[in-house]
Design an enzyme around this catalytic site. Structure first.
Site: not given
Ligand code: NAD
Length: 494
Positions: A187, A239-240, A244, A261, A295, A396
């Site tokens: 996805k 992702g963020s 996550g 991650e 990242c 971030e």
């Protein structure tokens, strides 16, 4: 790579806008679609892609479950053959892939071409692991007994990917999942559906058996359905941090295996003995390459006050001349950000930093030139005097915004570097061997660099973070198979 004017608006085959389930391109049962828009030019719509719901995900998971017995039965060396073949096809289709990445994600064509090469390297490395995917023979406690360990694939896996490396990141999930003997439902991000469709199409062309790799386009609803489906044995997510964490919590009640991650707030430490030209080069590359949407992007320069003014002077002289423009334009040095939400978030972060005492010394707003199409162009921005605990120095941004934070000596620089919740990459510029090794020892980050840019990783070195940047086995290394397989032991008496 020269781009002819007509090449930029190639037609996207209708089948690629659907889902790929059980070896067929199919429309989403949800009936929903979402436009895929070029961030460099809003008038360029690549297509209307499937926006799937839970039913689509469940059908894809069923297809993956049906394909599992055959796929895990054929063994890693035969499976590697499909990866090798996919690598050849990817190489032949590399320009098509690079164009798709630039057109829907926005990065410079040379960055997109680099990403295709990276995906190829990942495929090659992973295929080579087939002959090493064994266990150990162990001493037995009894006579006439043989003891050993071996791996088994965990089953159907869900692979949830972001948009910033729309080919490389899905590839470094798909390749080890398939080699390990898992079947998968990918996805991707709804911002980059075409690149994932092409990735899956490469495996289709390589003759991968039906159902082994399935693609479901969509966003949160599709991702949540994947996490909720009890036939999914593991979720590999990039992702963020908030998403996550939600995935991990959503699967915890059934002990769902997760590999997460996540984000980063990466620092380059510039010591008072650093080679400043090298440090400036690395910071420009790390902070503004891919418009800061990595990242591992450099988002803080933690600079010893003794060299701060000289560093800033050289840095601003470089950044002020970076040419912002479309990824297909060979003169562009900095690409647009991926969508209006990211653009507005970057602008809001700049405004917030100024309210907190930071001073913009370069950039600070949208890039607006008459010849630029309407798009997501943000100026490369350097903000000095950012307090170490300000929001810009802690959270971030994922855009072309660099916070310059003062440090009073080496120990202070390390304290500041480690003050964030994330721990993706850490970099130090120093001519002292002692400081270099001490920084490597004390950085609370997974991917470390000395006197080189803090971005860029190899296909065979763990992609790994500390603290809130990562959970579970790292990707891009032999250790990744600790996610896609489960260890077993066996004792045989004869
Ligand atoms: P995101 O977290 O918004 O989305 C990532 C993926 O999760 C997308 O496919 C999205 O559709 C899906 N998703 C959204 N809501 C979901 C839900 N409730 N349940 C399940 N899935 C859901 O991240 P993004 O904006 O696509 O990517 C940027 C983030 O990714 C940044 O934080 C960046 O640092 C991080 N990132 C990390 C790495 C790494 O290797 N650590 C690499 C690249 C990007």
């Amino acid at each position: 790579m020269a781009v002819a004017p007509g090449d930029m608006r190639f037609d996207v085959a209708e089948r690629l806008t659907g889902n790929y389930i059980g070896g067929q391109w199919v429309a989403a049962q949800s009936g929903q679609r979402r436009a895929d828009v070029n961030p460099a030019d809003f008038s360029d719509v690549l297509g209307e892609f499937a926006e799937s719901g839970g039913v689509d995900v469940d059908v894809a998971v069923d297809a993956a479950a049906q394909a599992l017995d055959h796929w895990r039965g054929i063994g890693p060396i035969e499976r590697a053959g499909y990866l090798t073949k996919a690598g050849r096809i990817l190489e032949a289709r590399s320009q098509e892939l690079a164009y798709a990445i630039t057109r829907e994600q926005g990065k410079l064509l040379k960055e997109a071409t680099g990403e295709v090469q990276r995906a190829l390297a990942v495929l090659e490395f992973t295929a080579g692991q087939a002959r090493l995917l064994g266990g150990v023979t162990a001493p037995a406690e009894e006579a006439r007994t043989f003891a050993y360990t071996f791996r088994k694939p965990i089953g159907v896996v869900g692979l949830i990917a972001p948009w910033n490396f729309p080919l490389a990141i899905p590839m470094w999930k798909v390749a080890p999942a398939l080699l390990a003997g898992c079947t998968a439902v990918l996805k991707p991000s709804p911002l980059t559906p075409l690149t994932s469709a092409l990735l899956v199409d490469v495996f289709r062309e390589a003759g991968l058996p039906d159902g082994v790799l399935n693609l479901v386009q969509g966003d949160a609803a599709a991702g949540e359905a994947l996490v909720a489906n009890p036939a999914v044995a593991g979720i590999s997510f990039t992702g963020s941090l908030p998403i996550g964490t939600a995935i991990h919590a959503g699967g915890a009640h059934r002990l769902l295996r997760t590999q997460l991650e996540l984000g980063g707030k990466n620092a380059v430490v510039v010591c008072d003995d650093a080679d400043l030209d090298k440090a400036v080069n690395a910071v420009v590359h790390g902070a503004f390459g891919q418009a800061g949407q990595r990242c591992s992007a450099t988002s803080r320069a933690v600079v010893d006050v003794r060299v701060r003014e000289e560093f800033l002077e050289r840095l601003v002289a470089r950044v002020a001349h970076l040419r912002v423009g479309p990824g297909f334009d060979e003169a562009s040095e900095l690409c647009p950000v991926v969508d209006t939400a990211r653009r507005d978030a970057a602008l809001a972060a700049i405004a917030g930093a100024q309210r907190g005492g930071g001073k913009v010394v370069c950039g600070g707003g949208r890039e607006e030139r008459p010849e630029l199409p309407e798009g997501c162009y943000v100026q490369p921005t350097v903000i000095r005097d950012v307090p170490w605990d300000a929001e810009l120095a802690q959270e971030e941004v994922f855009g072309p915004v660099l916070a310059v934070v003062d440090a009073d000596g080496f120990d202070d620089a390390l304290r500041i570097t480690n003050s964030v919740k994330y721990g993706m990459s850490g970099t130090v510029f120093t001519t002292s061997q002692t400081r270099a090794f001490e920084a490597l020892e004390r950085f609370e980050a997974g991917m470390l660099h000395v006197n080189r840019p803090g971005v860029g990783a190899y296909a065979h070195l763990p992609h790994v973070g500390d603290k809130a940047s990562q959970y579970g086995p790292p990707e891009c290394s032999p250790e990744v198979f600790d996610f896609y397989t489960a260890w077993h032991s066996a004792c045989i008496s004869y």
